[in-house]
Design a protein around this motif. Structure first.
Motif, PDB file in Angstrom:
ATOM      1  N   THR A 187       1.028  -1.239   0.005  1.00  0.00           N
ATOM      2  CA  THR A 187      -0.119   0.059   0.002  1.00  0.00           C
ATOM      3  C   THR A 187       0.945   1.133  -0.043  1.00  0.00           C
ATOM      4  OG1 THR A 187      -0.046   0.003   2.515  1.00  0.00           O
ATOM      5  CG2 THR A 187      -2.118  -1.115   1.240  1.00  0.00           C
ATOM      6  N   THR A 188       1.818   1.234   0.561  1.00  0.00           N
ATOM      7  CA  THR A 188       2.918   2.328   0.574  1.00  0.00           C
ATOM      8  C   THR A 188       4.380   1.986   0.115  1.00  0.00           C
ATOM      9  OG1 THR A 188       3.821   1.799   2.993  1.00  0.00           O
ATOM     10  CG2 THR A 188       1.611   3.200   2.815  1.00  0.00           C
ATOM     11  N   PRO A 189       4.409   1.909  -1.224  1.00  0.00           N
ATOM     12  CA  PRO A 189       5.643   1.214  -1.917  1.00  0.00           C
ATOM     13  C   PRO A 189       6.612   2.401  -1.999  1.00  0.00           C
ATOM     14  CG  PRO A 189       3.873   1.960  -3.794  1.00  0.00           C
ATOM     15  CD  PRO A 189       3.179   2.141  -2.304  1.00  0.00           C
ATOM     16  N   ARG A 190       6.572   3.624  -1.731  1.00  0.00           N
ATOM     17  CA  ARG A 190       7.894   4.699  -1.386  1.00  0.00           C
ATOM     18  C   ARG A 190       7.303   5.728  -0.652  1.00  0.00           C
ATOM     19  NH1 ARG A 190       8.101   8.560  -7.013  1.00  0.00           N
ATOM     20  NH2 ARG A 190       6.034   9.068  -6.915  1.00  0.00           N
ATOM     21  N   HIS A 191       8.305   6.390  -0.213  1.00  0.00           N
ATOM     22  CA  HIS A 191       7.892   7.549   0.708  1.00  0.00           C
ATOM     23  C   HIS A 191       8.615   8.888   0.169  1.00  0.00           C
ATOM     24  CE1 HIS A 191       6.148   5.025   3.596  1.00  0.00           C
ATOM     25  NE2 HIS A 191       6.977   3.973   3.494  1.00  0.00           N
ATOM     26  N   PRO A 192       8.218   9.955   0.890  1.00  0.00           N
ATOM     27  CA  PRO A 192       8.923  11.209   0.313  1.00  0.00           C
ATOM     28  C   PRO A 192      10.376  11.436   0.003  1.00  0.00           C
ATOM     29  CG  PRO A 192       6.937  11.661   1.888  1.00  0.00           C
ATOM     30  CD  PRO A 192       7.347  10.275   2.007  1.00  0.00           C
ATOM     31  N   VAL A 193      11.245  10.681   0.563  1.00  0.00           N
ATOM     32  CA  VAL A 193      12.591  10.766   0.433  1.00  0.00           C
ATOM     33  C   VAL A 193      12.889  10.180  -0.860  1.00  0.00           C
ATOM     34  CG1 VAL A 193      13.243   8.495   1.608  1.00  0.00           C
ATOM     35  CG2 VAL A 193      14.973  10.584   1.501  1.00  0.00           C
ATOM     36  N   GLU A 194      11.954   9.086  -1.370  1.00  0.00           N
ATOM     37  CA  GLU A 194      12.285   8.621  -2.618  1.00  0.00           C
ATOM     38  C   GLU A 194      11.730   9.343  -3.841  1.00  0.00           C
ATOM     39  OE1 GLU A 194      12.770   5.447   0.413  1.00  0.00           O
ATOM     40  OE2 GLU A 194      10.633   5.755  -0.445  1.00  0.00           O
ATOM     41  N   ALA A 195      10.830  10.145  -3.496  1.00  0.00           N
ATOM     42  CA  ALA A 195      10.010  10.832  -4.300  1.00  0.00           C
ATOM     43  C   ALA A 195      10.727  12.579  -4.687  1.00  0.00           C
ATOM     44  CB  ALA A 195       8.689  11.172  -4.056  1.00  0.00           C
ATOM     45  N   ALA A 196      11.674  12.809  -3.695  1.00  0.00           N
ATOM     46  CA  ALA A 196      12.248  14.139  -4.025  1.00  0.00           C
ATOM     47  C   ALA A 196      12.797  14.410  -5.202  1.00  0.00           C
ATOM     48  CB  ALA A 196      13.249  14.073  -2.825  1.00  0.00           C
ATOM     49  N   SER A 197      13.284  13.440  -6.214  1.00  0.00           N
ATOM     50  CA  SER A 197      13.807  13.732  -7.503  1.00  0.00           C
ATOM     51  C   SER A 197      12.548  13.892  -8.506  1.00  0.00           C
ATOM     52  CB  SER A 197      14.776  12.595  -7.758  1.00  0.00           C
ATOM     53  OG  SER A 197      14.152  11.367  -7.739  1.00  0.00           O
ATOM     54  N   GLU A 198      11.353  13.684  -8.225  1.00  0.00           N
ATOM     55  CA  GLU A 198      10.232  13.798  -9.070  1.00  0.00           C
ATOM     56  C   GLU A 198       9.342  14.838  -8.577  1.00  0.00           C
ATOM     57  OE1 GLU A 198       8.435   9.677  -9.179  1.00  0.00           O
ATOM     58  OE2 GLU A 198      10.620   8.737  -9.006  1.00  0.00           O
ATOM     59  N   LEU A 199       9.663  15.739  -7.778  1.00  0.00           N
ATOM     60  CA  LEU A 199       8.699  16.752  -7.462  1.00  0.00           C
ATOM     61  C   LEU A 199       8.598  17.706  -8.710  1.00  0.00           C
ATOM     62  CD1 LEU A 199      10.025  17.843  -4.049  1.00  0.00           C
ATOM     63  CD2 LEU A 199       7.883  16.244  -4.396  1.00  0.00           C
ATOM     64  N   THR A 200       7.402  18.030  -9.003  1.00  0.00           N
ATOM     65  CA  THR A 200       7.021  19.018 -10.147  1.00  0.00           C
ATOM     66  C   THR A 200       6.429  20.279  -9.787  1.00  0.00           C
ATOM     67  OG1 THR A 200       4.835  17.988 -10.603  1.00  0.00           O
ATOM     68  CG2 THR A 200       6.795  17.250 -11.596  1.00  0.00           C
ATOM     69  N   ALA A 201       6.170  20.414  -8.089  1.00  0.00           N
ATOM     70  CA  ALA A 201       5.918  21.571  -7.429  1.00  0.00           C
ATOM     71  C   ALA A 201       6.736  21.935  -6.296  1.00  0.00           C
ATOM     72  CB  ALA A 201       4.213  21.353  -7.169  1.00  0.00           C
ATOM     73  N   PRO A 202       6.878  23.293  -6.316  1.00  0.00           N
ATOM     74  CA  PRO A 202       7.376  23.494  -4.716  1.00  0.00           C
ATOM     75  C   PRO A 202       6.667  23.300  -3.670  1.00  0.00           C
ATOM     76  CG  PRO A 202       7.282  25.555  -6.417  1.00  0.00           C
ATOM     77  CD  PRO A 202       6.187  24.215  -7.080  1.00  0.00           C
TER      78      PRO A 202
END
Length: 275
Positions: A187-202
């Motif tokens: 249900t939670t395959p990734r967390h914010p630290v893994e998504a940091a490189s994919e942010l498209t908004a500030p």
């Protein structure tokens, strides 16, 4: 001291999740004067999802949109009050009930059982899709889809980070004390630290220095990941605040940090063209 157009007083537990327990005397109530504020439903993935919406009354121009993502307790009175506070600032604020397929958070009397039996069963992928449908609904009901923001608290703070890496139409995000790392599950395959490189908004992150559930080293790890990615983000840590420092209905409320965080969030939205 409380946010503009609000009052703090002794309050009954009506409208709050039972797992909250006793309400604090600092509980804030924001009225709906000059607002349209009501429960509604949003069709998403073949289901009717309950939601709470608040916006200024009498405005014809499309309004900037803020998706308000619930705490672990669901869309109870505190989250509805936050929607009204945002509406007082000129936003169309909408909080979808993101657990609705899995169950009702008001059916639980304590946080561990609520998490184990309900919250842990809600897939991130489902949440992302439901937020997409919420944004689309808001754009068809008085909102301006070109001026879309998201804010989330606790459970919703983590989701706010993830949504900023999911929806390229998002203008800005504010994540309040959302976990940044964790175990990977179905249900939670990734967390914010893994998504940091994919942010498209500030993204503005708002955290407490006394928060034992979100250690400082995890905040440091997130800062490093954001820096390595060249992401537009800022993390503010309030040294005297703990977890849920904006939750005025709980003993964890830390008014100076909450008030400053709210002002920073509104300024962040202004800075990045939401309003």
């Amino acid at each position: 001291m409380t946010p503009d157009d609000t009052t703090a007083s002794e309050t009954s537990c009506a409208g709050f999740a039972p797992a909250v327990g006793t309400l604090a005397s600092t509980t804030i109530h924001t009225d709906d004067v000059d607002l349209v504020a009501a429960r509604t439903t949003i069709t998403t993935q073949g289901k009717d999802m309950p939601a709470y919406m608040a916006r200024p009354a009498g405005q014809r121009e499309p309004l900037p949109i803020v998706l308000v993502i619930q705490e672990i307790f669901g869309v109870h009175e505190h989250i509805r009050d936050l929607c009204r506070r945002l509406a007082k600032q000129g936003y169309l604020a909408i909080a979808p009930e993101l657990y609705f397929r899995q169950g009702d958070p008001t059916a639980f009397d304590d946080v561990p059982t609520l998490f184990q039996q309900l919250v842990s069963k809600v897939p991130d992928s489902q949440v992302m899709a439901d937020l997409d449908h919420t944004a689309h609904w808001a754009g068809r009901h008085g909102g301006d889809s070109r001026r879309l923001a998201v804010t989330g608290f606790c459970w919703g703070g983590r989701i706010a980070w993830l949504y900023a890496a999911h929806n390229p139409q998002l203008k800005a995000a504010a994540a309040w004390y959302g976990k940044l790392v964790g175990d990977k599950t179905l249900t939670t395959p990734r967390h914010p630290v893994e998504a940091a490189s994919e942010l498209t908004a500030p993204v503005l992150g708002l955290y407490g220095g006394q928060d034992n559930s979100i250690p400082q080293d995890t905040i440091d790890a997130m800062r490093q990941a954001l820096s390595a990615a060249g992401a537009t983000a800022e993390i503010m840590v309030y040294p005297n605040a703990g977890h849920a420092f904006n939750a005025d209905y709980r003993a964890s409320y830390h008014a100076p940090s909450a008030i400053d965080g709210w002002r920073r969030m509104l300024a962040w939205f202004d800075q990045y063209g939401v309003k």
